[in-house]
Every structure is written in C-alpha cells, then in structure tokens.
Design a protein around this motif. Structure first.
Motif, short mmCIF file in Angstrom:
data_model
loop_
_atom_site.label_atom_id
_atom_site.label_comp_id
_atom_site.label_asym_id
_atom_site.label_seq_id
_atom_site.Cartn_x
_atom_site.Cartn_y
_atom_site.Cartn_z
N SER A 74 -6.05 2.14 18.29
CA SER A 74 -6.78 2.25 17.03
C SER A 74 -7.63 3.52 16.97
O SER A 74 -8.12 3.89 15.90
CB SER A 74 -7.68 1.03 16.84
OG SER A 74 -8.62 0.94 17.90
N TYR A 154 -5.89 -2.55 10.63
CA TYR A 154 -4.55 -2.14 11.02
C TYR A 154 -3.83 -1.52 9.82
O TYR A 154 -4.36 -1.45 8.72
CB TYR A 154 -3.75 -3.34 11.54
CG TYR A 154 -4.41 -4.05 12.68
CD1 TYR A 154 -4.21 -3.64 14.00
CD2 TYR A 154 -5.24 -5.15 12.45
CE1 TYR A 154 -4.81 -4.30 15.06
CE2 TYR A 154 -5.86 -5.81 13.51
CZ TYR A 154 -5.64 -5.38 14.81
OH TYR A 154 -6.26 -6.03 15.85
N LEU A 166 3.80 -2.92 12.61
CA LEU A 166 2.34 -2.95 12.54
C LEU A 166 1.77 -1.88 13.47
O LEU A 166 2.21 -1.76 14.62
CB LEU A 166 1.82 -4.32 12.96
CG LEU A 166 0.33 -4.61 12.73
CD1 LEU A 166 0.02 -4.66 11.24
CD2 LEU A 166 -0.05 -5.92 13.39
N HIS A 167 0.84 -1.10 12.96
CA HIS A 167 0.20 -0.05 13.76
C HIS A 167 -1.29 -0.37 13.92
O HIS A 167 -1.92 -0.88 13.00
CB HIS A 167 0.36 1.31 13.07
CG HIS A 167 0.15 2.47 14.00
ND1 HIS A 167 -1.05 2.77 14.59
CD2 HIS A 167 1.02 3.43 14.46
CE1 HIS A 167 -0.92 3.84 15.35
NE2 HIS A 167 0.32 4.25 15.29
N ASP A 168 -1.83 -0.06 15.09
CA ASP A 168 -3.24 -0.38 15.37
C ASP A 168 -4.23 0.56 14.69
O ASP A 168 -5.41 0.24 14.60
CB ASP A 168 -3.49 -0.35 16.89
CG ASP A 168 -3.02 -1.62 17.57
OD1 ASP A 168 -2.52 -2.52 16.87
OD2 ASP A 168 -3.15 -1.73 18.81
N SER A 170 -6.16 2.53 11.66
CA SER A 170 -6.51 2.25 10.27
C SER A 170 -5.84 3.26 9.34
O SER A 170 -5.36 4.32 9.78
CB SER A 170 -8.03 2.33 10.08
OG SER A 170 -8.48 3.67 10.26
#
Length: 232
Positions: A74, A154, A166-168, A170
């Motif tokens: 993230s 996310y 899905l990507h961590d 923002s």
C-alpha cells in the motif's frame, strides 16, 4: 508516517535517516532501519508502512528480490542506489523515484517531498503493477489495465477480457504513478485515456466515458471539461 530504510551501509543509512526526520518532522511516527534482505521482507509483511527507501545491493543480495514485494504494498517505494543502470528497470515496477548514489541533500529531499506534495511522477517507464496472489506476487502488465476503481484503502484493477484484480495501493497513490497514461475522471475512477471510445452527456448533467469494450464509467461534473479536452 511510518518509514522503513533498507540500506546495508550504516553511514548512508544514518544520513538518510537524518534527512527523513528533518523533512517529515512531527508527521513521522516511526522510522526503522534494516540492513538485510530477509529481515526487510519480514518487516514489510508484518508492519504498516507509508514509505520504503530501498538500496538495490544489500550485502551482495539483490534489492530487486524485495522490490516486487515492496511495490505490491500500500506504500510508495523510493530507490536509493549506486546502480544507475537499473533505474529504468526499477521504474518499470512502479517506484515513485530513483535517487542515484552518491546523492546530494536536495536530490533526496526532492524525492521525499513527492510523498508530502503527492506530486505526480513524470516517469513513463512503468510497465507492471504488482499484486499479491496467495503467497506470491503477480506482475500485471499496464497494457492490460483498462481502468481502476477505488475501493476504500484498496483499488480494483479492471483488465482486458473481463479480468479483475485487487491492488493494495489507494487510488491516490496509483494516480501519482500512472498519470502519464491514466486520468482521474471521477473521485472513484481512473481510466486509460486511449481506451475511451466516446464521451456521452446524459440528461441531468450526467457525464459518461464509454470504453472501447462497451463499459461505461462516470465522469465527475468538475472534471468533464478537462477530460473532454484531453480526450479530443
């Protein structure tokens, strides 16, 4: 701010630490220095971070072994390394900046201020987004990403052929990295401009970007004129 410095040379690590403390001051909540690849991997897996400052040579181990894990997180990653010939490779993986050693104070400050100012990177070399997949890291080619949707802390990557990952990171962090080919067209969406087939105005002042695959993405009212001008 929670920051990790991964650097095997104590003198350089202390210099980076001093400058980091000077720049972030009261916003700095934790600053950790680790000098081995394995310990850094363990720390990243078990702690919340906002920034990793990473050397590419750690006692003979390659920092690239850590980089793919780091960029899937993230947080942002900034490389501080003497291996200038690896800068393009590093940018391909989605680092925010590459600071070549030996570095002057103003060069590292410029890199660190990107975190504060949320300045968009001018790098066009990013070729992959790394996502975590069941104990492994998968590299998603940027060429396959059509648009990105914010999902709280996310993001969801919408890919060719109806795939989704899905990507961590923002939406704000990805916007910093991908601004050369993607545009933030709505508070919740970024779209690859080359994928827009038509911009539609509907009743009630609703604006829509219709993609080449037929999907329709909302355009924010305040962004409509700017997006239309860039698209044309």
């Amino acid at each position: 701010m929670h920051i990790l410095i991964v650097e095997d040379e104590s003198r350089i690590a202390k210099r980076i630490e001093r400058m980091t403390r000077d720049i972030f001051r009261d916003t700095l909540q934790s600053l950790t220095h680790i000098n081995t690849l394995y310990e850094a991997l363990q720390f990243i897996e078990n702690n919340t971070l906002d920034l990793v400052l990473l050397d590419l040579n750690l006692n003979g181990d390659s920092g690239f072994d850590l980089l793919t894990t780091a960029v899937s997180g993230s947080f942002h990653t900034i490389i501080v390394s003497a291996y200038k010939d690896q800068a393009i490779n590093a940018f391909e993986y989605g680092v925010l900046d590459f600071v070549p050693k030996p570095f002057k104070r103003d060069r590292l400050e410029k890199a660190l201020h990107k975190i504060i100012s949320k300045e968009k990177t001018a790098a066009k070399e990013i070729k992959f987004l790394a996502v975590k997949k069941r104990q492994r890291i998968q590299l998603i080619p940027i060429a396959d990403v059509l648009y990105i949707k914010g999902a709280g802390a996310y993001t969801e990557l919408f890919l060719a052929e109806g795939r989704k990952e899905l990507h961590d990171k923002s939406l704000e962090k990805l916007e910093q990295l991908l601004s050369y080919s993607f545009e933030r067209i709505h508070k919740s969406y970024m779209v690859k401009m080359s994928e827009i087939n038509e911009i539609i105005v509907e009743s009630g002042s609703k604006y829509i970007a219709e993609l080449k695959n037929g999907e329709r993405i909302p355009i924010g009212r305040t962004k409509y004129k700017d997006i239309k001008m860039k698209w044309l």
